[in-house]
Motif scaffolding. Structure first.
Motif, PDB file in Angstrom:
ATOM      1  N   LEU A  82       0.811  -1.216   0.000  1.00 34.68           N
ATOM      2  CA  LEU A  82       0.000   0.000   0.000  1.00 34.68           C
ATOM      3  C   LEU A  82       0.845   1.267   0.000  1.00 34.68           C
ATOM      4  CD1 LEU A  82      -2.747  -1.166   2.520  1.00 34.68           C
ATOM      5  CD2 LEU A  82      -3.046  -0.765   0.069  1.00 34.68           C
ATOM      6  N   ASP A  83       2.100   1.170   0.385  1.00 36.80           N
ATOM      7  CA  ASP A  83       2.977   2.343   0.348  1.00 36.80           C
ATOM      8  C   ASP A  83       3.351   2.730  -1.083  1.00 36.80           C
ATOM      9  OD1 ASP A  83       2.960   2.748   3.036  1.00 36.80           O
ATOM     10  OD2 ASP A  83       4.877   1.749   3.433  1.00 36.80           O
ATOM     11  N   ASN A  84       3.097   1.824  -2.024  1.00 35.81           N
ATOM     12  CA  ASN A  84       3.445   2.064  -3.425  1.00 35.81           C
ATOM     13  C   ASN A  84       2.246   2.665  -4.166  1.00 35.81           C
ATOM     14  OD1 ASN A  84       3.545   1.259  -6.378  1.00 35.81           O
ATOM     15  ND2 ASN A  84       5.604   0.644  -5.734  1.00 35.81           N
ATOM     16  N   LYS A  85       2.446   3.841  -4.757  1.00 40.82           N
ATOM     17  CA  LYS A  85       1.346   4.553  -5.431  1.00 40.82           C
ATOM     18  C   LYS A  85       0.759   3.732  -6.572  1.00 40.82           C
ATOM     19  CE  LYS A  85       2.357   8.011  -8.105  1.00 40.82           C
ATOM     20  NZ  LYS A  85       2.832   9.351  -8.581  1.00 40.82           N
ATOM     21  N   ASP A  86       1.604   3.087  -7.351  1.00 40.03           N
ATOM     22  CA  ASP A  86       1.106   2.291  -8.480  1.00 40.03           C
ATOM     23  C   ASP A  86       0.256   1.112  -7.992  1.00 40.03           C
ATOM     24  OD1 ASP A  86       2.368   3.971 -10.267  1.00 40.03           O
ATOM     25  OD2 ASP A  86       4.204   2.763 -10.332  1.00 40.03           O
ATOM     26  N   ASN A  87       0.691   0.498  -6.891  1.00 40.80           N
ATOM     27  CA  ASN A  87      -0.097  -0.608  -6.331  1.00 40.80           C
ATOM     28  C   ASN A  87      -1.469  -0.134  -5.868  1.00 40.80           C
ATOM     29  OD1 ASN A  87       1.948  -2.441  -6.756  1.00 40.80           O
ATOM     30  ND2 ASN A  87       2.716  -2.384  -4.650  1.00 40.80           N
ATOM     31  N   ARG A  88      -1.484   1.018  -5.189  1.00 36.72           N
ATOM     32  CA  ARG A  88      -2.774   1.543  -4.707  1.00 36.72           C
ATOM     33  C   ARG A  88      -3.737   1.787  -5.875  1.00 36.72           C
ATOM     34  NH1 ARG A  88       0.585   4.825  -1.560  1.00 36.72           N
ATOM     35  NH2 ARG A  88       0.014   6.696  -2.738  1.00 36.72           N
ATOM     36  N   LYS A  89      -3.181   2.253  -6.985  1.00 35.13           N
ATOM     37  CA  LYS A  89      -4.019   2.510  -8.171  1.00 35.13           C
ATOM     38  C   LYS A  89      -4.585   1.194  -8.716  1.00 35.13           C
ATOM     39  CE  LYS A  89      -3.938   4.883 -12.650  1.00 35.13           C
ATOM     40  NZ  LYS A  89      -3.082   5.652 -13.610  1.00 35.13           N
ATOM     41  N   LEU A  90      -3.753   0.161  -8.749  1.00 30.77           N
ATOM     42  CA  LEU A  90      -4.223  -1.140  -9.220  1.00 30.77           C
ATOM     43  C   LEU A  90      -5.278  -1.720  -8.284  1.00 30.77           C
ATOM     44  CD1 LEU A  90      -0.863  -2.857 -10.303  1.00 30.77           C
ATOM     45  CD2 LEU A  90      -2.686  -2.036 -11.818  1.00 30.77           C
ATOM     46  N   LEU A  91      -5.030  -1.606  -6.981  1.00 31.84           N
ATOM     47  CA  LEU A  91      -5.945  -2.183  -5.991  1.00 31.84           C
ATOM     48  C   LEU A  91      -7.293  -1.474  -5.991  1.00 31.84           C
ATOM     49  CD1 LEU A  91      -3.373  -2.717  -3.097  1.00 31.84           C
ATOM     50  CD2 LEU A  91      -4.614  -4.521  -4.323  1.00 31.84           C
ATOM     51  N   ALA A  92      -7.296  -0.210  -6.360  1.00 31.74           N
ATOM     52  CA  ALA A  92      -8.556   0.548  -6.367  1.00 31.74           C
ATOM     53  C   ALA A  92      -9.568  -0.069  -7.324  1.00 31.74           C
ATOM     54  CB  ALA A  92      -8.286   1.999  -6.735  1.00 31.74           C
ATOM     55  N   GLY A  93      -9.083  -0.722  -8.380  1.00 28.19           N
ATOM     56  CA  GLY A  93      -9.982  -1.255  -9.402  1.00 28.19           C
ATOM     57  C   GLY A  93     -10.391  -2.698  -9.205  1.00 28.19           C
ATOM     58  N   VAL A  94     -10.129  -3.269  -8.046  1.00 31.29           N
ATOM     59  CA  VAL A  94     -10.427  -4.686  -7.822  1.00 31.29           C
ATOM     60  C   VAL A  94     -11.924  -4.967  -7.949  1.00 31.29           C
ATOM     61  CG1 VAL A  94     -10.555  -6.450  -6.001  1.00 31.29           C
ATOM     62  CG2 VAL A  94      -8.410  -5.236  -6.429  1.00 31.29           C
TER      63      VAL A  94
END
Length: 429
Positions: free
Chosen positions: A327-339
């Motif tokens: 979750l500290d990674n901005k790109d990961n947060r963006k990917l996780l938002a679309g689950v």
């Protein structure tokens, strides 16, 4: 088939009691389906469940896959995730059935890499990870010793004894299953956060992101576990009590069993002190085993599978320290938002679906008619782990309420009678 994307996916969620077992079957426009098994284990089945349940599931997997598994993912080595991979000397174990399906690829966390030495803190290519692996191994020995202590100690009360048995059984080595997983695949892969995986080769058209676990070199926080975090855990105003404080705060009588005389003839004036000394010893042992349980959970593989704009999240039992790195990674947060589909972490426990993760899911909706509404899958069994008294029950009531209100939740506890699986259809357009 190369270069083509799957048209649909069926997720078969098996009822293994307290444990996880998911079969993913990807359908392509041409060619046969491709099947991935994510975890297969249990530490307890509901009352009146047929003793053949785990074998029934193994046989169903064999039938559903037509005798061929393309990949197996074992998120971590807890019994409730890998016990089904155990083989038998007569070749008739559930693990023997799965082995006969000849998976092309077996994926496990980096901590399972047999080439890691006792001083490692990361994969073989990254210095520093072996020590963490050695520590996990040592802690499993502690769990085994604790089980022996529990069997030979008569003064642990039932609640404490049940917790010891549950956590001890979950954390002891599962050597047969581990050995089977190590050798059943044509290829074995040990992954960590950010590592590319051959699952993308096994599943044409599916993008796979490994979000966890991090190595110790990536973040040392996975070596420890937060006991409480009201900002991330599903605690509401009630704090998870530590074992020592929980006894009094739970409303129990002040001097329980103070006149117990079994065993040595202690003076009456010493019995209260002896009782509490024994209680503290039991609580301390429980804390040690809980530390092991949580450290092992943080070795869970977190997989994000994406086909077009549809994404599916399978995090095993990852807890906050594992999640925090992702979750500290901005790109990961963006990917996780679309689950679109979320396999609820750790059977719905209070600390495996961090509130930051939940808040980030953009497809949560209170509109039950919303066709794009988040779908959640939870494999769990009430009254097996934790307690309502200490606000640690699994599944956590406050989390379940949020799942029901803002997503289409399926729980294995909804399966009754002879039904032992539920199928979820996902289409890709």
């Amino acid at each position: 088939m190369a270069g083509t994307a799957p048209k649909s996916l069926k997720i078969r969620t098996y009822h293994v009691g307290f444990g996880d077992c998911f079969l993913l079957s990807f359908a392509y426009a041409s060619g046969p389906e491709r099947h991935v098994l994510i975890d297969y284990g249990s530490t307890g089945l509901p009352p009146k469940t047929p003793k053949t349940r785990m074998m029934d599931i193994a046989e169903d997997i064999r039938k559903r896959t037509g005798g061929k598994l393309h990949a197996v993912v074992a998120t971590h080595r807890h019994k409730d995730h890998i016990s089904g991979f155990e083989t038998k000397k007569n070749g008739k174990g559930t693990g023997d059935v799965i082995r006969a399906l000849k998976p092309d690829l077996v994926v496990q966390p980096w901590t399972e890499d047999p080439d890691l030495g006792p001083n490692a803190t990361g994969p073989a290519a990254a210095a520093g990870g072996h020590k963490h692996v050695a520590n996990l191994s040592s802690m499993q020995s502690v769990a085994a010793l604790t089980m022996l202590q529990t069997r030979s100690t008569r003064y642990f009360d039932k609640e404490l004894r049940d917790q010891f048995y549950f956590l001890g059984e979950s954390n002891i080595n599962n050597p047969g299953a581990v050995k089977n997983l190590m050798s059943m695949g044509k290829k074995s892969e040990y992954v960590f956060a950010g590592k590319k995986t051959s699952l993308e080769t096994v599943l044409p058209g599916v993008q796979v992101d490994v979000l966890g676990p991090p190595t110790v070199k990536q973040t040392a926080t996975i070596k420890k576990q937060r006991a409480r975090d009201p900002n991330e855990f599903w605690q509401l105003q009630a704090r998870a009590m530590n074992a020592a404080g929980g006894t009094q705060a739970g409303g129990k009588v002040l001097f329980p069993k103070h006149v117990r005389t079994r065993g040595p003839r202690f003076p009456v004036e010493a019995r209260w002190l002896i009782y509490h000394a024994r209680t503290i010893r039991g609580d301390n042992l429980l804390q040690i085993v809980r530390m092991l349980d949580k450290a092992m959970n943080n070795t869970s593989v977190i997989l994000l599978l994406r086909v077009g704009k549809v994404s599916l999240l399978f995090p095993g039992d990852a807890q906050i320290e594992n999640w925090q790195f992702a979750l500290d990674n901005k790109d990961n947060r963006k990917l996780l938002a679309g689950v679109d589909v979320y396999k609820v972490g750790h059977h719905g426990s209070l600390n495996a679906t961090p509130k930051t993760l939940w808040a980030g899911f953009k497809k949560k909706s209170k509109d039950t008619g919303d066709k794009s509404r988040l779908r959640t899958l939870m494999s769990t069994m009430e009254h097996k782990h934790g307690s309502e008294e200490s606000h640690t029950e699994v599944p956590r009531t406050t989390l379940v309420s949020a799942l029901k209100t803002q997503s289409d939740l399926f729980s294995t506890q909804q399966l009754t009678g002879g039904s032992f699986f539920h199928e979820t259809l996902v289409t890709f357009s």
